[in-house]
Design a protein around this motif. Structure first.
Motif, mmCIF file in Angstrom:
data_model
loop_
_atom_site.group_PDB
_atom_site.id
_atom_site.type_symbol
_atom_site.label_atom_id
_atom_site.label_comp_id
_atom_site.label_asym_id
_atom_site.label_seq_id
_atom_site.Cartn_x
_atom_site.Cartn_y
_atom_site.Cartn_z
ATOM 1 N N UNK A 10 11.332 13.019 -30.254
ATOM 2 C CA UNK A 10 10.044 12.512 -30.722
ATOM 3 C C UNK A 10 9.426 11.558 -29.701
ATOM 4 N N UNK A 11 10.262 10.687 -29.103
ATOM 5 C CA UNK A 11 9.763 9.764 -28.088
ATOM 6 C C UNK A 11 9.262 10.517 -26.862
ATOM 7 N N UNK A 12 10.006 11.536 -26.471
ATOM 8 C CA UNK A 12 9.568 12.332 -25.324
ATOM 9 C C UNK A 12 8.209 12.968 -25.581
ATOM 10 N N UNK A 13 8.048 13.535 -26.767
ATOM 11 C CA UNK A 13 6.793 14.182 -27.107
ATOM 12 C C UNK A 13 5.655 13.172 -27.149
ATOM 13 N N UNK A 14 5.893 12.006 -27.750
ATOM 14 C CA UNK A 14 4.865 10.975 -27.823
ATOM 15 C C UNK A 14 4.500 10.463 -26.431
ATOM 16 N N UNK A 15 5.519 10.293 -25.581
ATOM 17 C CA UNK A 15 5.281 9.819 -24.223
ATOM 18 C C UNK A 15 4.376 10.787 -23.467
ATOM 19 N N UNK A 16 4.693 12.068 -23.554
ATOM 20 C CA UNK A 16 3.891 13.059 -22.849
ATOM 21 C C UNK A 16 2.491 13.169 -23.443
ATOM 22 N N UNK A 17 2.404 13.173 -24.775
ATOM 23 C CA UNK A 17 1.101 13.241 -25.425
ATOM 24 C C UNK A 17 0.237 12.035 -25.070
ATOM 25 N N UNK A 18 0.889 10.888 -24.884
ATOM 26 C CA UNK A 18 0.147 9.693 -24.495
ATOM 27 C C UNK A 18 -0.529 9.856 -23.159
ATOM 28 N N UNK A 19 0.172 10.417 -22.174
ATOM 29 C CA UNK A 19 -0.422 10.630 -20.857
ATOM 30 C C UNK A 19 -1.510 11.705 -20.905
ATOM 31 N N UNK A 20 -1.275 12.766 -21.672
ATOM 32 C CA UNK A 20 -2.272 13.828 -21.791
ATOM 33 C C UNK A 20 -3.564 13.272 -22.385
ATOM 34 N N UNK A 21 -3.439 12.499 -23.463
ATOM 35 C CA UNK A 21 -4.623 11.922 -24.102
ATOM 36 C C UNK A 21 -5.311 10.907 -23.198
ATOM 37 N N UNK A 22 -4.521 10.101 -22.489
ATOM 38 C CA UNK A 22 -5.103 9.070 -21.626
ATOM 39 C C UNK A 22 -5.902 9.673 -20.482
ATOM 40 N N UNK A 23 -5.370 10.721 -19.873
ATOM 41 C CA UNK A 23 -6.018 11.330 -18.711
ATOM 42 C C UNK A 23 -7.346 12.002 -19.046
ATOM 43 N N UNK A 24 -7.539 12.351 -20.304
ATOM 44 C CA UNK A 24 -8.776 13.024 -20.702
ATOM 45 C C UNK A 24 -9.678 12.126 -21.536
ATOM 46 N N UNK A 25 -9.324 10.851 -21.657
ATOM 47 C CA UNK A 25 -10.100 9.938 -22.495
ATOM 48 C C UNK A 25 -11.396 9.514 -21.814
ATOM 49 N N UNK A 26 -12.433 9.208 -22.586
ATOM 50 C CA UNK A 26 -13.698 8.715 -22.013
ATOM 51 C C UNK A 26 -13.507 7.447 -21.190
#
Length: 299
Positions: free
Chosen positions: A70-86
């Motif tokens: 779960x931590x791995x998934x959250x960590x990766x999702x965090x970077x994915x969301x951050x890189x595409x954020x306004x």
């Protein structure tokens, strides 16, 4: 332009500082921003005239077995969301070049570091989405041991192959444990900083301390005193799973904007006077030896 960059970073910082978990960490970089509501732009090297990107950035993420799925998934999702954020895209546009070079690395033990996404130029929404998609689509894996020092050495060597010249060079290292294999982390930190590289930290302080899991309660302090370093280095701790996306976005915005908190509790750069760490920089190695003894291959 600098004022706009600072304002963009500050807006994101305030949102993170507003979270109860981050507000409780008043000694950290983000909490300091929430209180002071000011930013100091990083000093730019004299060689900026020859630069081709605003920053060369290595995203180095922990995949050791202490990181649960779960931590791995959250960590990766965090970077994915951050890189595409306004917020990230706004900070990107306001840079001197409006472009960065970035690569995504996964690490565990002293001999286990892999480039998941090679160096790419991110200069807008399309390239950011392409980079984020490459992270999201890669298969997950986990590996033994935790060598922050190995990750720093590996990441520092990658800059030679970026194909770009950044105004700044930054290693963004995230993880949930202390160094327990490879060279001593504080000595490695100093060697990397001496090359003109800044190391920022994203420690995951999510678990209760346990001798069985080698979790460290003061992991954010350990990162501040033993891991980060260089011009304008800072730590953004994550104390709750709900913070992953907000905190990761904050960190990337600050790195792209070249902004930093006005002060850090302890100077850690190899170029500043040495201050006695609040947490032993060999605590991870000692915890490992106490549990498993020398020569063990278990995590």
């Amino acid at each position: 332009m600098r004022a706009r960059r600072a304002a963009t970073a500050l807006r994101v910082v305030r949102r993170v500082a507003g979270l109860a978990a981050v507000a409780a960490a008043a000694t950290t970089a983000v909490a300091a921003l929430g209180v002071a509501a000011t930013l100091r732009l990083a000093d730019l090297p004299a060689a900026q005239a020859g630069s081709t990107v605003d920053v060369e950035l290595v995203l180095a993420v922990d995949i050791s077995y202490s990181m649960d799925p779960d931590e791995q998934a959250l960590q990766r999702e965090g970077y994915v969301a951050a890189l595409t954020s306004p917020e990230f895209l706004s900070a990107l546009r306001q840079g001197m070049h409006g472009r960065i070079a970035v690569t995504y690395v996964e690490w565990a033990g002293a001999a286990d570091q892999r480039v998941l996404v090679p160096w790419r130029i991110v200069d807008g929404a399309a390239s950011a989405e392409t980079f984020a998609a490459a992270i999201a689509e890669a298969p997950y894996r986990r590996a033994y041991r935790t060598s922050i020092s190995g990750a720093l050495q590996f990441s520092a060597e990658l800059f030679a192959s970026s194909g770009e010249r950044g105004i700044r060079r930054v290693i963004d290292v995230s993880g949930d444990g202390a160094n327990n294999q490879g060279p001593l982390v504080d000595q490695t930190r100093d060697e990397v900083v001496a090359k003109g590289i800044t190391i920022n930290g994203l420690p995951l302080v999510l678990k209760r301390p346990s001798a069985a899991t080698l979790d460290l309660e003061a992991l954010d302090v350990y990162y501040e005193d033993c891991v980060i370093g260089g011009p304008s280095a800072f730590v953004v701790p994550i104390r709750d799973r709900s913070q992953f996306k907000e905190a990761t976005r904050t960190k990337l915005v600050l790195e792209v904007a070249g902004a930093t908190p006005p002060a850090r509790p302890v100077p850690v750069s190899a170029t500043t006077p040495r201050v006695e760490p609040r947490v032993s920089c060999t605590i991870g190695e000692r915890m490992w030896q106490q549990r498993w003894g020398r020569g063990s291959d278990f995590n």
